[in-house]
Design a protein around this motif. Structure first.
Motif, PDB file in Angstrom:
ATOM      1  N   THR A   1       0.726  -1.268   0.040  1.00 36.81           N
ATOM      2  CA  THR A   1      -0.138  -0.025  -0.121  1.00 36.81           C
ATOM      3  C   THR A   1       0.930   1.229   0.050  1.00 36.81           C
ATOM      4  OG1 THR A   1      -0.288   0.012   2.489  1.00 36.81           O
ATOM      5  CG2 THR A   1      -1.847  -1.118   1.228  1.00 36.81           C
ATOM      6  N   GLY A   2       0.105   2.367  -0.177  1.00 35.95           N
ATOM      7  CA  GLY A   2       1.179   3.576  -0.104  1.00 35.95           C
ATOM      8  C   GLY A   2       2.080   3.701  -1.006  1.00 35.95           C
ATOM      9  N   ARG A   3       3.260   3.974  -0.939  1.00 35.10           N
ATOM     10  CA  ARG A   3       4.511   4.308  -1.928  1.00 35.10           C
ATOM     11  C   ARG A   3       4.690   3.007  -2.710  1.00 35.10           C
ATOM     12  NH1 ARG A   3       7.811   8.490  -2.402  1.00 35.10           N
ATOM     13  NH2 ARG A   3       7.505  10.577  -1.394  1.00 35.10           N
ATOM     14  N   TYR A   4       4.399   1.966  -1.725  1.00 34.58           N
ATOM     15  CA  TYR A   4       4.693   0.648  -2.201  1.00 34.58           C
ATOM     16  C   TYR A   4       3.588   0.147  -3.394  1.00 34.58           C
ATOM     17  CZ  TYR A   4       8.869  -0.260   0.705  1.00 34.58           C
ATOM     18  OH  TYR A   4      10.102  -0.076   1.008  1.00 34.58           O
ATOM     19  N   GLY A   5       2.463   0.371  -3.024  1.00 32.46           N
ATOM     20  CA  GLY A   5       1.281   0.137  -4.011  1.00 32.46           C
ATOM     21  C   GLY A   5       1.456   0.710  -5.252  1.00 32.46           C
ATOM     22  N   ASN A   6       1.912   2.196  -5.037  1.00 32.59           N
ATOM     23  CA  ASN A   6       1.969   2.948  -6.347  1.00 32.59           C
ATOM     24  C   ASN A   6       3.238   2.411  -7.124  1.00 32.59           C
ATOM     25  OD1 ASN A   6      -0.139   4.778  -5.464  1.00 32.59           O
ATOM     26  ND2 ASN A   6       1.479   6.408  -4.354  1.00 32.59           N
ATOM     27  N   ALA A   7       4.237   2.300  -6.581  1.00 36.97           N
ATOM     28  CA  ALA A   7       5.271   1.617  -7.161  1.00 36.97           C
ATOM     29  C   ALA A   7       5.116   0.224  -8.050  1.00 36.97           C
ATOM     30  CB  ALA A   7       6.451   1.094  -6.230  1.00 36.97           C
ATOM     31  N   PHE A   8       4.096  -0.599  -7.501  1.00 37.99           N
ATOM     32  CA  PHE A   8       3.861  -1.893  -8.182  1.00 37.99           C
ATOM     33  C   PHE A   8       2.664  -1.545  -9.390  1.00 37.99           C
ATOM     34  CE2 PHE A   8       5.691  -4.403  -5.108  1.00 37.99           C
ATOM     35  CZ  PHE A   8       6.033  -5.626  -5.621  1.00 37.99           C
ATOM     36  N   ARG A   9       1.967  -0.326  -9.099  1.00 41.90           N
ATOM     37  CA  ARG A   9       1.033  -0.082 -10.394  1.00 41.90           C
ATOM     38  C   ARG A   9       1.970   0.345 -11.593  1.00 41.90           C
ATOM     39  NH1 ARG A   9      -2.476   1.060  -5.935  1.00 41.90           N
ATOM     40  NH2 ARG A   9      -1.421   3.144  -5.486  1.00 41.90           N
ATOM     41  N   GLU A  10       2.901   1.209 -11.145  1.00 45.44           N
ATOM     42  CA  GLU A  10       3.930   1.530 -12.326  1.00 45.44           C
ATOM     43  C   GLU A  10       4.568   0.466 -12.903  1.00 45.44           C
ATOM     44  OE1 GLU A  10       4.400   4.720 -13.703  1.00 45.44           O
ATOM     45  OE2 GLU A  10       2.825   5.257 -12.209  1.00 45.44           O
ATOM     46  N   HIS A  11       5.006  -0.702 -12.076  1.00 46.05           N
ATOM     47  CA  HIS A  11       5.658  -1.760 -12.841  1.00 46.05           C
ATOM     48  C   HIS A  11       4.336  -2.361 -13.530  1.00 46.05           C
ATOM     49  CE1 HIS A  11       9.371  -1.365 -10.478  1.00 46.05           C
ATOM     50  NE2 HIS A  11       8.810  -1.683  -9.263  1.00 46.05           N
ATOM     51  N   GLU A  12       3.306  -2.486 -13.224  1.00 48.10           N
ATOM     52  CA  GLU A  12       2.273  -3.296 -14.091  1.00 48.10           C
ATOM     53  C   GLU A  12       1.971  -2.775 -15.365  1.00 48.10           C
ATOM     54  OE1 GLU A  12      -0.826  -3.218 -10.879  1.00 48.10           O
ATOM     55  OE2 GLU A  12      -0.113  -5.309 -10.144  1.00 48.10           O
ATOM     56  N   LYS A  13       2.192  -1.293 -15.374  1.00 51.24           N
ATOM     57  CA  LYS A  13       2.030  -0.374 -16.632  1.00 51.24           C
ATOM     58  C   LYS A  13       2.851  -0.831 -17.711  1.00 51.24           C
ATOM     59  CE  LYS A  13      -0.064   3.490 -14.299  1.00 51.24           C
ATOM     60  NZ  LYS A  13      -0.007   4.900 -13.922  1.00 51.24           N
ATOM     61  N   LYS A  14       4.086  -1.234 -17.377  1.00 52.38           N
ATOM     62  CA  LYS A  14       5.210  -1.624 -18.416  1.00 52.38           C
ATOM     63  C   LYS A  14       4.644  -2.942 -19.064  1.00 52.38           C
ATOM     64  CE  LYS A  14       8.629   0.802 -15.790  1.00 52.38           C
ATOM     65  NZ  LYS A  14       9.781   0.683 -15.048  1.00 52.38           N
ATOM     66  N   SER A  15       4.700  -2.864 -20.250  1.00 48.99           N
ATOM     67  CA  SER A  15       4.138  -3.778 -21.334  1.00 48.99           C
ATOM     68  C   SER A  15       5.352  -5.148 -21.301  1.00 48.99           C
ATOM     69  CB  SER A  15       4.001  -3.312 -22.636  1.00 48.99           C
ATOM     70  OG  SER A  15       5.136  -2.645 -23.447  1.00 48.99           O
ATOM     71  N   ASP A  16       6.487  -4.654 -20.922  1.00 47.11           N
ATOM     72  CA  ASP A  16       7.605  -5.808 -20.912  1.00 47.11           C
ATOM     73  C   ASP A  16       7.624  -6.588 -19.738  1.00 47.11           C
ATOM     74  OD1 ASP A  16       8.420  -3.534 -19.895  1.00 47.11           O
ATOM     75  OD2 ASP A  16      10.565  -3.813 -20.845  1.00 47.11           O
ATOM     76  N   GLN A  17       6.831  -6.148 -18.754  1.00 50.76           N
ATOM     77  CA  GLN A  17       7.175  -6.791 -17.394  1.00 50.76           C
ATOM     78  C   GLN A  17       6.373  -8.094 -17.247  1.00 50.76           C
ATOM     79  OE1 GLN A  17       8.603  -5.262 -14.362  1.00 50.76           O
ATOM     80  NE2 GLN A  17       8.432  -7.357 -14.127  1.00 50.76           N
ATOM     81  N   ASP A  18       7.160  -8.878 -16.899  1.00 51.30           N
ATOM     82  CA  ASP A  18       6.690 -10.391 -16.657  1.00 51.30           C
ATOM     83  C   ASP A  18       5.990 -10.530 -15.615  1.00 51.30           C
ATOM     84  OD1 ASP A  18       6.808 -13.024 -15.938  1.00 51.30           O
ATOM     85  OD2 ASP A  18       8.619 -13.560 -17.122  1.00 51.30           O
ATOM     86  N   GLN A  19       4.469 -11.040 -15.818  1.00 51.30           N
ATOM     87  CA  GLN A  19       3.674 -10.923 -14.697  1.00 51.30           C
ATOM     88  C   GLN A  19       4.329 -11.984 -13.692  1.00 51.30           C
ATOM     89  OE1 GLN A  19       0.958  -9.100 -14.257  1.00 51.30           O
ATOM     90  NE2 GLN A  19       2.104  -8.030 -16.035  1.00 51.30           N
ATOM     91  N   GLU A  20       4.928 -12.904 -14.029  1.00 51.65           N
ATOM     92  CA  GLU A  20       5.254 -13.945 -13.272  1.00 51.65           C
ATOM     93  C   GLU A  20       6.474 -13.362 -11.967  1.00 51.65           C
ATOM     94  OE1 GLU A  20       5.222 -17.363 -10.886  1.00 51.65           O
ATOM     95  OE2 GLU A  20       4.048 -16.911 -12.419  1.00 51.65           O
ATOM     96  N   ILE A  21       7.315 -12.453 -12.496  1.00 50.04           N
ATOM     97  CA  ILE A  21       8.084 -11.892 -11.665  1.00 50.04           C
ATOM     98  C   ILE A  21       7.580 -11.010 -10.788  1.00 50.04           C
ATOM     99  CG2 ILE A  21      10.034 -10.041 -11.595  1.00 50.04           C
ATOM    100  CD1 ILE A  21      11.315 -11.498 -14.258  1.00 50.04           C
ATOM    101  N   LEU A  22       6.488 -10.194 -11.298  1.00 47.85           N
ATOM    102  CA  LEU A  22       5.686  -9.504 -10.225  1.00 47.85           C
ATOM    103  C   LEU A  22       5.141 -10.286  -9.205  1.00 47.85           C
ATOM    104  CD1 LEU A  22       3.609  -7.089 -12.653  1.00 47.85           C
ATOM    105  CD2 LEU A  22       5.266  -6.213 -10.891  1.00 47.85           C
ATOM    106  N   LYS A  23       4.609 -11.375  -9.517  1.00 47.90           N
ATOM    107  CA  LYS A  23       4.153 -12.121  -8.351  1.00 47.90           C
ATOM    108  C   LYS A  23       5.081 -12.717  -7.289  1.00 47.90           C
ATOM    109  CE  LYS A  23       0.437 -14.271 -11.063  1.00 47.90           C
ATOM    110  NZ  LYS A  23      -0.191 -15.607 -11.801  1.00 47.90           N
ATOM    111  N   GLN A  24       6.721 -12.880  -7.930  1.00 48.27           N
ATOM    112  CA  GLN A  24       7.472 -13.246  -7.067  1.00 48.27           C
ATOM    113  C   GLN A  24       7.985 -11.976  -6.122  1.00 48.27           C
ATOM    114  OE1 GLN A  24      10.820 -14.543  -9.515  1.00 48.27           O
ATOM    115  NE2 GLN A  24       9.739 -16.297 -10.131  1.00 48.27           N
ATOM    116  N   TRP A  25       7.909 -10.965  -6.577  1.00 52.01           N
ATOM    117  CA  TRP A  25       8.184  -9.639  -5.872  1.00 52.01           C
ATOM    118  C   TRP A  25       7.362  -9.523  -4.901  1.00 52.01           C
ATOM    119  CZ3 TRP A  25       9.030  -5.893 -10.540  1.00 52.01           C
ATOM    120  CH2 TRP A  25      10.442  -6.243 -11.165  1.00 52.01           C
ATOM    121  N   LYS A  26       6.201  -9.652  -5.115  1.00 51.61           N
ATOM    122  CA  LYS A  26       4.775  -9.273  -4.055  1.00 51.61           C
ATOM    123  C   LYS A  26       4.955 -10.612  -2.861  1.00 51.61           C
ATOM    124  CE  LYS A  26       1.289  -7.257  -6.968  1.00 51.61           C
ATOM    125  NZ  LYS A  26       0.069  -7.263  -7.651  1.00 51.61           N
ATOM    126  N   LYS A  27       5.208 -11.659  -3.399  1.00 52.89           N
ATOM    127  CA  LYS A  27       5.263 -12.804  -2.413  1.00 52.89           C
ATOM    128  C   LYS A  27       6.504 -12.531  -1.570  1.00 52.89           C
ATOM    129  CE  LYS A  27       5.384 -17.853  -2.066  1.00 52.89           C
ATOM    130  NZ  LYS A  27       5.579 -18.938  -2.771  1.00 52.89           N
TER     131      LYS A  27
END
Length: 286
Positions: free
Chosen positions: A159-185
């Motif tokens: 949440t907060g800045r960390y939530g904003n950071a993840f929304r920015e990562h998700e906007k990038k078309s070349d971002q691997d969704q599996e890696i995003l899950k690993q980061w969140k976990k």
């Protein structure tokens, strides 16, 4: 008194030379039997620890202030600490040398600053640290989170800045969704650990927080000392002789200097001395 110091110094130098010769011989054998790429892999999986502490932090937030002060406080205590040099980074991929440093560290201190989650590099480090927590079993890495002007719930729940950071990562078309899950976990897992909160643990006083962290690291290392390799078996008799020489009736305070290249066993020798007596060595040289 001078004679006692001289004899003690000679014994230490002989022990260090023996360790250095053994390490040099091992390196020669490794170089002859493998390529440089294979050697790097072998080094990362070898027994023992290369570092006692690995620092994970966002350089733009804390490199020249809190992290720098913590790093030097750890070094002053004689704690072998890895701090990444951003100037050596190539692209956004975490490099093998950094992975090896994490895998060969006993303790990982993660400094969660406001913009930590905006860095892919930091999140890759975090994911590797979280993976090491479950891979090592009894020898798993000890993780100490530091919440630097960040609420632990922001890290844990993104949440907060960390939530904003993840929304920015998700906007990038070349971002691997599996890696995003690993980061969140990884954020969820590490965010649940008991850590140090600058605001609540030290009332906002950075110097006090650094003292608390260094003391906790020191106590953890004393509780779980570095394993002594087979090549050092038999050292106890030499240490006992050293202690007899140092434990004299003189009121003068003896000083022992241990000098040599990093990784040859200087710290291990000083822990061996500490296990046999209440005598405390002053800070080591080299």
């Amino acid at each position: 008194m001078y004679t006692l110091w001289l004899v003690g110094g000679i014994v230490i130098l002989l022990l260090v030379k023996k360790l250095f010769d053994q390490k040099t011989e091992k390196r020669k054998k490794d170089a002859a039997s493998s390529s440089s790429a294979t050697q790097e892999s072998d080094d990362s999986s070898s027994s023992g620890w290369d570092y006692e502490v690995f620092l994970s932090f966002r350089g733009e937030d804390t490199r020249t202030n809190f992290t720098d002060h913590l790093y030097n406080a750890l070094l002053d205590k004689g704690i072998h600490t890895f701090r990444d040099n951003e100037a050596l980074r190539i692209g956004e991929k975490i490099r093998p040398a950094l992975l090896s440093a994490i895998q060969q560290s006993k303790i990982a201190i993660i400094i969660f600053s406001k913009d930590y989650a905006s860095s892919k590099w930091c999140l890759d480090e975090l994911a590797e640290i979280a993976e090491s927590m479950k891979e090592r079993g009894q020898g798993q890495i000890k993780v100490m989170p530091v919440f630097y002007n960040v609420d632990p719930s922001e890290v844990r729940n993104q949440t907060g800045r960390y939530g904003n950071a993840f929304r920015e990562h998700e906007k990038k078309s070349d971002q691997d969704q599996e890696i995003l899950k690993q980061w969140k976990k990884a954020l969820e897992k590490v965010g649940e650990l008991k850590g140090c909160d600058l605001k609540n643990t030290a009332n906002g006083h950075e110097g006090e927080l650094i003292k608390l962290i260094v003391n906790e690291v020191w106590n953890e290392l004393r509780k779980n000392p570095l394993s002594v390799p087979n090549s050092m078996f038999g050292i106890h008799s030499h240490v006992e002789k050293m202690m007899k020489l140092l434990n004299n009736a003189s009121e003068d305070r003896p000083i022992v200097g241990i000098h040599g290249l990093g990784g040859i066993g200087k710290t291990t020798i000083a822990r061996e001395l500490g296990e046999l007596t209440d005598f405390v060595l002053p800070p080591m040289i080299g």
